[in-house]
Structure formats: structure tokens, C-alpha cells
Design a protein around this motif. Structure first.
Motif, mmCIF file in Angstrom:
data_model
loop_
_atom_site.group_PDB
_atom_site.id
_atom_site.type_symbol
_atom_site.label_atom_id
_atom_site.label_comp_id
_atom_site.label_asym_id
_atom_site.label_seq_id
_atom_site.Cartn_x
_atom_site.Cartn_y
_atom_site.Cartn_z
ATOM 1 N N ASP A 52 -2.788 9.202 -1.529
ATOM 2 C CA ASP A 52 -3.340 8.734 -2.794
ATOM 3 C C ASP A 52 -4.019 9.935 -3.456
ATOM 4 O O ASP A 52 -4.862 10.590 -2.830
ATOM 5 C CB ASP A 52 -4.350 7.621 -2.520
ATOM 6 N N VAL A 84 -4.724 4.906 2.383
ATOM 7 C CA VAL A 84 -4.842 5.976 1.394
ATOM 8 C C VAL A 84 -3.745 7.028 1.554
ATOM 9 O O VAL A 84 -3.665 7.960 0.763
ATOM 10 C CB VAL A 84 -6.237 6.644 1.426
ATOM 11 N N GLY A 85 -2.902 6.870 2.581
ATOM 12 C CA GLY A 85 -1.819 7.816 2.791
ATOM 13 C C GLY A 85 -0.889 7.338 3.878
ATOM 14 O O GLY A 85 -1.229 6.432 4.638
ATOM 15 N N ASP A 128 1.811 6.480 -7.155
ATOM 16 C CA ASP A 128 0.705 7.296 -7.664
ATOM 17 C C ASP A 128 0.876 8.769 -7.308
ATOM 18 O O ASP A 128 0.660 9.657 -8.151
ATOM 19 C CB ASP A 128 -0.638 6.785 -7.129
ATOM 20 N N ALA A 129 1.272 9.042 -6.056
ATOM 21 C CA ALA A 129 1.455 10.431 -5.621
ATOM 22 C C ALA A 129 2.614 11.088 -6.354
ATOM 23 O O ALA A 129 2.509 12.244 -6.783
ATOM 24 C CB ALA A 129 1.666 10.481 -4.108
ATOM 25 N N GLY A 136 0.818 -1.208 0.000
ATOM 26 C CA GLY A 136 0.000 0.000 0.000
ATOM 27 C C GLY A 136 0.853 1.260 0.000
ATOM 28 O O GLY A 136 0.564 2.219 -0.717
ATOM 29 N N ASN A 147 2.731 11.201 1.936
ATOM 30 C CA ASN A 147 2.163 10.918 0.618
ATOM 31 C C ASN A 147 0.712 10.500 0.780
ATOM 32 O O ASN A 147 0.395 9.698 1.662
ATOM 33 C CB ASN A 147 2.937 9.790 -0.076
ATOM 34 N N ARG A 173 2.369 1.597 -3.551
ATOM 35 C CA ARG A 173 1.370 2.038 -4.536
ATOM 36 C C ARG A 173 1.082 3.523 -4.382
ATOM 37 O O ARG A 173 1.050 4.276 -5.360
ATOM 38 C CB ARG A 173 0.077 1.235 -4.379
ATOM 39 N N ILE A 174 0.884 3.965 -3.136
ATOM 40 C CA ILE A 174 0.578 5.380 -2.896
ATOM 41 C C ILE A 174 1.760 6.255 -3.291
ATOM 42 O O ILE A 174 1.572 7.315 -3.911
ATOM 43 C CB ILE A 174 0.174 5.600 -1.432
ATOM 44 N N GLN A 175 2.970 5.835 -2.948
ATOM 45 C CA GLN A 175 4.139 6.636 -3.307
ATOM 46 C C GLN A 175 4.235 6.794 -4.820
ATOM 47 O O GLN A 175 4.445 7.905 -5.318
ATOM 48 C CB GLN A 175 5.411 6.009 -2.754
ATOM 49 N N HIS A 185 -7.579 10.843 -2.983
ATOM 50 C CA HIS A 185 -8.022 11.328 -1.678
ATOM 51 C C HIS A 185 -7.464 12.708 -1.342
ATOM 52 O O HIS A 185 -7.542 13.158 -0.205
ATOM 53 C CB HIS A 185 -7.650 10.311 -0.586
#
Length: 174
Positions: free
Chosen positions: A99, A74-75, A24-25, A17, A97, A20-22, A102
Motif C-alpha cells: 500500500d 498493507v502488502g 493502489d500500488a 485487500g 505490492n 485494493r493494494i494491487q 506504507h
């Protein structure tokens, strides 16, 4: 904010997670700041392995928090001992970071405020972070929270060309 949200200490199980967030951000934030080919090469599998190692190590001077909505990450934020030579009593927000799906929902502000409280709890009275030059969204976010540029900059040579970064600072209120 929609859904049930929580902020908690991260665990090794959060690695995918976080990765993925890193990715995408960073792709949303650093387009035009970092080279496009670098952003395109960000690899979920490789970054997950990095996060598994980082989150699996014994608790140390750097902590990681996850913000979740309905149980899904989500972060995240990493903070604690500074990586730079700074005055005693100064902690560092290493990274935060969210998402991009969000953004602008208040979750980043809740996470940021929690990090500031946690830094105080760790014994820090001041804090700083580095922001990529050109990341106006981040500078505006930190400014809304009372943090400001102090005129210090650096070039992060982990990137080619080096990424020019600006230091943002704040006293921490107990």
C-alpha cells in the motif's frame, strides 16, 4: 513502524485487500509506465474475484504472504515455482505490492526478506523477478537487498503496448 505488524500466509478472505493494494500500488507506481486508461480501468470487484480464485485454490507451487498492520493487510507477495524456463534451483518472486501509504517504513523490506527465506525453504538456491522498465523505485529497492539486473529483458504482451520488463536476480543465502 507504527502499530503491530505480522507476516502470514494469505487466505481467500484476503482477496479484497490484495486487490485494493494491487490497484493502489499500480496506480502509484506505473503512472507514466502503463497507459493511463489501463490504470483508470483497474476494477476492484473484478480483481477481487481473480484473487478469490487464486487464493482459494489448493496450496501449490506458488505461495502468497500478507503483511498486516494492526490486523489490516498493507502488502503482499507471491513467490515460488518459476513461470519461465530457468535453471534448476531457481525460484521466482512473482510479485510484491505494498500500500503506498506504507512505503518507506521498512515493511516491504521485512516482507522481501521473508520471501527470500521461504524460497530457500522451498529448495531454491537462486531467484529472479521481473521489473517494469522505468520502475526506478523498485530497481533501487531490490538493489539495496543485493539483487541486480542480469541483462535479460522481455516484453509482456498482456499489455498494449507490451510492457518492457528487466530481469533482476540473486543467489539466495540459507
Amino acid at each position: 513502524m507504527d502499530g503491530t505488524w505480522t507476516i502470514r500466509e494469505a487466505t481467500r478472505a484476503d482477496a479484497a485487500g490484495f486487490a485494493r493494494i494491487q490497484i493502489d500500488a499500480w496506480r502509484a507506481t506505473y503512472s507514466g509506465i502503463l497507459p493511463a486508461d489501463y490504470l483508470a480501468r483497474l476494477d476492484l470487484w473484478r480483481l477481487t474475484a481473480v484473487w478469490e480464485q487464486r487464493l482459494g485454490s489448493a496450496a501449490g507451487a506458488v505461495r502468497q504472504l500478507a503483511v498486516c498492520v494492526d490486523g489490516g493487510i498493507v502488502g503482499w507477495a507471491g513467490f515460488g515455482e518459476p513461470r519461465d524456463d530457468v535453471d534448476d534451483g531457481t525460484g521466482e518472486l512473482h510479485a510484491i505490492n505494498m500500500d503506498p501509504a506504507h512505503w518507506s517504513r521498512g515493511l516491504g523490506s521485512f516482507l522481501f526478506t521473508r520471501v527470500a527465506r521461504e524460497l530457500v525453504g522451498m529448495g531454491y538456491s537462486r531467484a529472479y523477478l521481473w521489473v517494469a522498465d522505468g520502475n526506478s523505485r523498485a530497481l533501487a529497492f531490490y538493489g539495496r537487498h543485493g539483487w541486480s539486473l542480469d541483462g535479460t529483458s522481455t516484453d509482456d504482451d498482456r499489455f498494449t503496448p507490451p510492457l518492457h520488463e528487466l530481469r533482476v536476480v540473486s543467489p539466495l543465502l540459507a
